[in-house]
Design an enzyme around this catalytic site. Structure first.
Site, PDB file in Angstrom:
ATOM      1  N   GLY A 117       0.767  -1.244   0.000  1.00  0.00           N
ATOM      2  CA  GLY A 117       0.000   0.000   0.000  1.00  0.00           C
ATOM      3  C   GLY A 117       0.790   1.279   0.000  1.00  0.00           C
ATOM      4  O   GLY A 117       0.202   2.369  -0.092  1.00  0.00           O
ATOM      5  N   GLY A 145       3.471  -3.490  -3.883  1.00  0.00           N
ATOM      6  CA  GLY A 145       3.221  -3.694  -5.307  1.00  0.00           C
ATOM      7  C   GLY A 145       3.513  -2.405  -6.073  1.00  0.00           C
ATOM      8  O   GLY A 145       4.556  -2.250  -6.709  1.00  0.00           O
ATOM      9  N   ARG A 146       2.579  -1.456  -5.939  1.00  0.00           N
ATOM     10  CA  ARG A 146       2.696  -0.185  -6.657  1.00  0.00           C
ATOM     11  C   ARG A 146       4.064   0.472  -6.489  1.00  0.00           C
ATOM     12  O   ARG A 146       4.646   0.981  -7.453  1.00  0.00           O
ATOM     13  CB  ARG A 146       1.621   0.769  -6.111  1.00  0.00           C
ATOM     14  CG  ARG A 146       1.494   2.090  -6.860  1.00  0.00           C
ATOM     15  CD  ARG A 146       0.582   3.064  -6.089  1.00  0.00           C
ATOM     16  NE  ARG A 146      -0.671   2.461  -5.713  1.00  0.00           N
ATOM     17  CZ  ARG A 146      -1.789   2.498  -6.453  1.00  0.00           C
ATOM     18  NH1 ARG A 146      -1.793   3.158  -7.590  1.00  0.00           N
ATOM     19  NH2 ARG A 146      -2.886   1.913  -6.035  1.00  0.00           N
ATOM     20  N   TYR A 182     -10.585   5.682 -10.670  1.00  0.00           N
ATOM     21  CA  TYR A 182     -10.270   6.290  -9.376  1.00  0.00           C
ATOM     22  C   TYR A 182     -10.124   7.812  -9.460  1.00  0.00           C
ATOM     23  O   TYR A 182      -9.604   8.405  -8.530  1.00  0.00           O
ATOM     24  CB  TYR A 182      -8.939   5.764  -8.831  1.00  0.00           C
ATOM     25  CG  TYR A 182      -8.727   4.274  -8.855  1.00  0.00           C
ATOM     26  CD1 TYR A 182      -9.548   3.419  -8.125  1.00  0.00           C
ATOM     27  CD2 TYR A 182      -7.673   3.721  -9.567  1.00  0.00           C
ATOM     28  CE1 TYR A 182      -9.311   2.049  -8.115  1.00  0.00           C
ATOM     29  CE2 TYR A 182      -7.435   2.350  -9.561  1.00  0.00           C
ATOM     30  CZ  TYR A 182      -8.261   1.527  -8.836  1.00  0.00           C
ATOM     31  OH  TYR A 182      -8.015   0.181  -8.822  1.00  0.00           O
ATOM     32  N   CYS A 224     -16.151   4.633 -26.537  1.00  0.00           N
ATOM     33  CA  CYS A 224     -17.448   5.320 -26.501  1.00  0.00           C
ATOM     34  C   CYS A 224     -17.974   5.452 -25.086  1.00  0.00           C
ATOM     35  O   CYS A 224     -18.961   4.823 -24.706  1.00  0.00           O
ATOM     36  CB  CYS A 224     -18.437   4.554 -27.372  1.00  0.00           C
ATOM     37  SG  CYS A 224     -17.769   4.257 -28.995  1.00  0.00           S
ATOM     38  N   GLU A 225     -17.285   6.220 -24.262  1.00  0.00           N
ATOM     39  CA  GLU A 225     -17.674   6.509 -22.883  1.00  0.00           C
ATOM     40  C   GLU A 225     -17.117   7.882 -22.557  1.00  0.00           C
ATOM     41  O   GLU A 225     -15.969   8.172 -22.896  1.00  0.00           O
ATOM     42  CB  GLU A 225     -17.017   5.523 -21.890  1.00  0.00           C
ATOM     43  CG  GLU A 225     -17.306   4.067 -22.094  1.00  0.00           C
ATOM     44  CD  GLU A 225     -18.653   3.626 -21.538  1.00  0.00           C
ATOM     45  OE1 GLU A 225     -19.282   4.397 -20.780  1.00  0.00           O
ATOM     46  OE2 GLU A 225     -19.072   2.518 -21.895  1.00  0.00           O
ATOM     47  N   TYR A 262      -0.927  -1.255 -11.912  1.00  0.00           N
ATOM     48  CA  TYR A 262      -2.369  -1.163 -12.164  1.00  0.00           C
ATOM     49  C   TYR A 262      -2.658  -0.509 -13.512  1.00  0.00           C
ATOM     50  O   TYR A 262      -3.622   0.230 -13.673  1.00  0.00           O
ATOM     51  CB  TYR A 262      -3.080  -0.461 -10.985  1.00  0.00           C
ATOM     52  CG  TYR A 262      -2.754  -1.129  -9.673  1.00  0.00           C
ATOM     53  CD1 TYR A 262      -3.287  -2.377  -9.387  1.00  0.00           C
ATOM     54  CD2 TYR A 262      -1.860  -0.571  -8.765  1.00  0.00           C
ATOM     55  CE1 TYR A 262      -2.952  -3.045  -8.218  1.00  0.00           C
ATOM     56  CE2 TYR A 262      -1.524  -1.221  -7.589  1.00  0.00           C
ATOM     57  CZ  TYR A 262      -2.075  -2.463  -7.320  1.00  0.00           C
ATOM     58  OH  TYR A 262      -1.733  -3.120  -6.160  1.00  0.00           O
TER      59      TYR A 262
HETATM   60  C1  LIG Z   1      -3.160  -4.986  -3.530  1.00  0.00           C
HETATM   61  C2  LIG Z   1      -2.529  -5.618  -2.358  1.00  0.00           C
HETATM   62  C3  LIG Z   1      -1.186  -5.368  -2.042  1.00  0.00           C
HETATM   63  C4  LIG Z   1      -0.339  -4.389  -2.823  1.00  0.00           C
HETATM   64  O1  LIG Z   1      -0.801  -3.087  -2.705  1.00  0.00           O
HETATM   65  P1  LIG Z   1       0.061  -1.884  -3.349  1.00  0.00           P
HETATM   66  O2  LIG Z   1      -0.748  -0.689  -3.050  1.00  0.00           O
HETATM   67  O3  LIG Z   1       0.186  -2.153  -4.791  1.00  0.00           O
HETATM   68  O4  LIG Z   1       1.385  -1.884  -2.649  1.00  0.00           O
HETATM   69  C5  LIG Z   1      -0.627  -6.021  -0.974  1.00  0.00           C
HETATM   70  N1  LIG Z   1      -1.350  -6.891  -0.229  1.00  0.00           N
HETATM   71  C6  LIG Z   1      -2.646  -7.149  -0.483  1.00  0.00           C
HETATM   72  C7  LIG Z   1      -3.377  -8.109   0.366  1.00  0.00           C
HETATM   73  C8  LIG Z   1      -3.281  -6.529  -1.556  1.00  0.00           C
HETATM   74  O5  LIG Z   1      -4.565  -6.785  -1.808  1.00  0.00           O
END
Ligand SMILES: *Cc1c(COP(=O)(O)O)cnc(C)c1O
Length: 432
Positions: free
Chosen positions: A254, A293-294, A334, A360-361, A388
């Site tokens: 996150g 992730g991000r 978002y 078409c949106e 994403y």
């Molecule tokens: C989506 C997710 C992540 C990664 O989130 P990021 O914001 O991309 O770092 C980690 N753990 C869980 C359980 C998730 O659903």
């Protein structure tokens, strides 16, 4: 508005202007658009590896407090070549489906370093994960525990589980990417967790090994993490007083990135205070798991798109480009803002454009009210598209999903060719 200077791009290492030409590492965006066509996702290998190493360094720096296992959240960008880069750096993976597990294995990832997250796992996916020998299931409900026990019994295995807790904290992010509020579908309420520990003790094919939390995405301060952690640590105390022992604490992912003007903590600034808190409260002998992730891939990628038409209506100037919401849905889904910059920066008189796609949106926009000096045919780069982006691309309007290219210094690898229209309906059947 006069545009005079070439934009500088803070927060985007390895993506910069050289003279007036945008470069991804040592390759020009214009040349990439020429060679591979548009729309195309382009990733910098160095930017991915830098971000991954920042997490590795943060883990090493925090080793005095607790040892840290890194699990890349595959859903942010699941391209095999990217998973391969991270597997080679020793990372494990956080998956949310059997499909993601198969990708991890195809990319050379180690099943023993995989954690399986998600609120709706199927029996088939559980079985695949058990047979592959993953490390841990992050379980989100009592009914999921029962199903997992049944599947593990059939497989003749013991499933290692962590309880994903909903710590009921406001991460201050967009409602669609907030997951740690009481009203969200995710996790187990704190007051139900202790009774689930009792349930696990009764189920012969499960072993409780940890506790997990993930409070949302694109979070730009550490405060909500520390709030969540305090609640998790309280709960660990409650659980262990009942005789259970937990091997690990999973802090989730996150961590946010800089899209426009955000100033998120660095991996080290994010991790250090959490590890310090864990140690200060006497839980430092446990392993810590993180699932970014991000923040690993987001700023390593751009989406290249070409301007098809410039259209001026009585209300606005539009740049109609060949990428659309099916290629990059974050702005539509978002209301996300991502920088959009020209591949070749020209001085001149800028107009304010809405950058829109052919779908078409009316939600089909990549950016609104952007000052650009623009001509038809110009290539634009949507920055911060590494996470994403491609993973959420669809075939709406029977549009082919983009190509993906990895740049490594001067080397360029096509890691996924652009889809072709015949591929889109090849498996469909006409009626007799
Ligand atoms: C989506 C997710 C992540 C990664 O989130 P990021 O914001 O991309 O770092 C980690 N753990 C869980 C359980 C998730 O659903």
């Amino acid at each position: 508005m006069q545009i005079l200077a070439v934009p500088n791009l803070p927060g985007h290492p390895h993506i910069a202007y050289c003279d007036a030409s945008l470069q991804i590492e040592h390759v020009s965006a214009t040349a990439l658009a020429q060679e591979f066509g548009t729309p195309t996702y382009v990733y910098s290998r160095a930017a991915i590896e830098d971000a991954a190493r920042q997490f590795l360094d943060a883990a090493a720096a925090g080793a005095a407090h607790a040892s840290v296992d890194l699990r890349y959240a595959v859903k942010a960008n699941s391209s095999l070549a990217i998973l391969q880069i991270l597997a080679r750096l020793g990372w494990g993976f956080d998956i949310v489906s059997g499909g993601e597990l198969l990708r991890v294995l195809a990319a050379g990832g180690d099943a023993a370093k995989v954690v399986f997250s998600g609120v709706g796992k199927t029996a088939a996916d559980m079985r695949l994960a058990l047979d592959s020998g993953i490390d841990c299931f992050n379980v989100e409900s009592s009914n999921e525990l029962m199903l997992l026990d049944t599947v593990a019994a059939q497989a003749g295995k013991t499933a290692r589980v962590a309880l994903r807790i909903n710590p009921d904290v406001d991460a201050g992010t967009h409602p669609y990417i907030s997951t740690g509020l009481r009203s969200n579908k995710f996790g187990i309420a704190q007051d139900q967790a202790v009774s689930l520990v009792g349930q696990i003790a009764q189920l012969r094919h499960l072993r409780l090994v940890g506790i997990a939390s993930h409070i949302g995405s694109q979070i730009t301060s550490t405060a909500p993490y520390l709030d969540a952690l305090d609640r998790i640590l309280d709960l660990i105390g409650d659980i262990e007083r009942k005789g259970a022992h937990l091997e690990h604490i999973d802090l989730g992912g996150g961590l946010g990135i800089r899209y426009t003007d955000q100033t998120p903590p660095t991996p080290r600034e994010w991790l250090e205070p959490q590890l310090a808190r864990i140690a200060a409260r006497g839980y430092g002998h446990r392993k810590v798991v993180i699932e970014p992730g991000r923040s690993v891939v987001g700023n390593a990628g751009v989406l290249l798109t070409r301007t098809l038409f410039v259209k001026t209506t009585p209300a606005k100037h539009f740049a109609i480009v060949d990428a659309a919401m099916n290629d990059l849905i974050r702005p539509a889904l978002y209301a996300a803002e991502q920088e959009i910059v020209p591949a070749e920066s020209r001085p001149g008189n800028a107009l304010r454009y809405d950058i829109v796609g052919p779908v078409c949106e009316s939600a089909d926009f990549l950016g609104r009210d952007r000052a650009l000096v623009l001509q038809e045919g110009d290539v634009l780069a949507v920055l911060s598209s590494g996470a994403y982006g491609m993973v959420m691309a669809s075939n709406y309007n029977t549009r082919c999903r983009p190509a993906e290219v990895l740049v490594d210094g001067k080397d360029v690898t096509l890691i996924r060719p652009r889809e072709t229209p015949d591929q889109l309906y090849a498996s469909e059947r006409l009626l007799a």
